[in-house]
Scaffold this motif. Structure first.
Motif, mmCIF file in Angstrom:
data_model
loop_
_atom_site.group_PDB
_atom_site.id
_atom_site.type_symbol
_atom_site.label_atom_id
_atom_site.label_comp_id
_atom_site.label_asym_id
_atom_site.label_seq_id
_atom_site.Cartn_x
_atom_site.Cartn_y
_atom_site.Cartn_z
ATOM 1 N N ARG A 94 0.831 -1.209 0.000
ATOM 2 C CA ARG A 94 0.000 0.000 0.000
ATOM 3 C C ARG A 94 0.863 1.256 0.000
ATOM 4 O O ARG A 94 0.575 2.222 -0.719
ATOM 5 N N ASP A 95 1.918 1.262 0.798
ATOM 6 C CA ASP A 95 2.780 2.448 0.885
ATOM 7 C C ASP A 95 3.449 2.738 -0.456
ATOM 8 O O ASP A 95 3.498 3.890 -0.904
ATOM 9 N N GLY A 154 0.931 3.880 -2.982
ATOM 10 C CA GLY A 154 0.471 5.219 -2.653
ATOM 11 C C GLY A 154 1.486 6.291 -2.991
ATOM 12 O O GLY A 154 1.139 7.466 -3.135
ATOM 13 N N SER A 201 -2.181 1.606 -8.177
ATOM 14 C CA SER A 201 -2.607 3.002 -8.055
ATOM 15 C C SER A 201 -2.756 3.655 -9.429
ATOM 16 O O SER A 201 -2.712 4.874 -9.554
#
Length: 257
Positions: free
Chosen positions: A89-90, A93, A117
């Protein structure tokens, strides 16, 4: 010994299912495996009752609902998937990319989790689809960290493909190209797996000296230059180092991320 042989023969049936051959008739299975009809039907009955196979009049035998149930349980229990989720996720993102968590087992590499993303995933290999063993940043990031006694046979067995990728003219040169990846701590490949996409990957360890997985950022080549690629490589190295420390730590209960 007989039980072990039976298990191996039953598992051989499951190993035949692939993206290129999703369904098998009993006749095809007998031809492929050489089992007698009574033996094959006994094994098929076992697998069907366990839910690992399903059958229909027109499609033959396909994988069954137990596989879906086991995948659900894997997602809730695999430390690699649970601990790796926040790193995916990091990274997703931070960069307009698809970020893959890929496990290595046997002679296969397989995506087990991903985050995206961008409007369209920048990968040819979604979760569950086996990847090429030696092509691309993911494979390179794992192979580079294998001990020489394991790496050299892999180089010899895939020599023509590795040559075609420009890694060297012979085993010694190709080995040195893997050594350079190891010194860099990450592999960067341009369009080797998905055209127009750059893969930037680093290995994940679980306390041992041999990688168990890799994290890869796949990003459109027209979005990044040299400085950005190096920055992404640094971020991936940091993520895999942190995940490796968590996997090697005490076996505390892992909460679902």
């Amino acid at each position: 010994m007989k039980a072990a042989n039976t298990l191996e023969r039953v598992l051989a049936i499951l190993e035949l299912f692939s993206e290129d051959h999703l369904a098998w008739t009993p006749e095809e299975l007998m031809s492929e495996l050489g089992y007698s009809r009574p033996t094959l039907y006994r094994y098929l009955k076992m697998l069907k009752e366990a839910g690992l196979l399903a059958s229909s009049r027109h499609a033959g035998f396909t994988l069954g609902p137990k596989v879906v149930e086991m995948d659900y349980l894997l997602r809730k229990s695999d430390p690699l998937v649970l601990l790796g989720a926040r790193y995916l996720r990091d990274l997703a993102g931070t960069y307009p990319a698809t970020v893959l968590l890929v496990r290595w087992y046997g002679s296969r590499i397989l995506c087990v989790a991903s985050e995206c993303s961008t409007p369209d995933p920048l990968t040819s290999y979604p979760r569950g689809r086996p990847m090429a063993l030696v092509r691309g940043a993911i494979a390179r990031s794992i192979m580079a960290f294998l001990p020489k006694r394991r790496l050299m046979p892999m180089i010899a067995g895939n020599l023509d493909e590795l040559r075609s990728l420009g890694l060297g003219a012979g085993p010694a040169e190709i080995y040195e190209s893997f050594r350079r990846v190891k010194r860099a701590g990450a592999a960067v490949c341009y369009g080797e797996v998905t055209p127009g996409v750059i893969g930037i990957a680093a290995p994940v360890f679980d306390g041992g000296r041999i990688p168990v997985a890799s994290i890869c950022v796949t990003i459109a080549g027209n979005r990044v230059g040299g400085a950005e690629i190096e920055a992404i490589a640094g971020a991936v190295r940091q993520a895999t180092a942190a995940l490796s420390r968590e996997l090697a730590g005490p076996p505390d209960r892992i909460a679902e991320q």
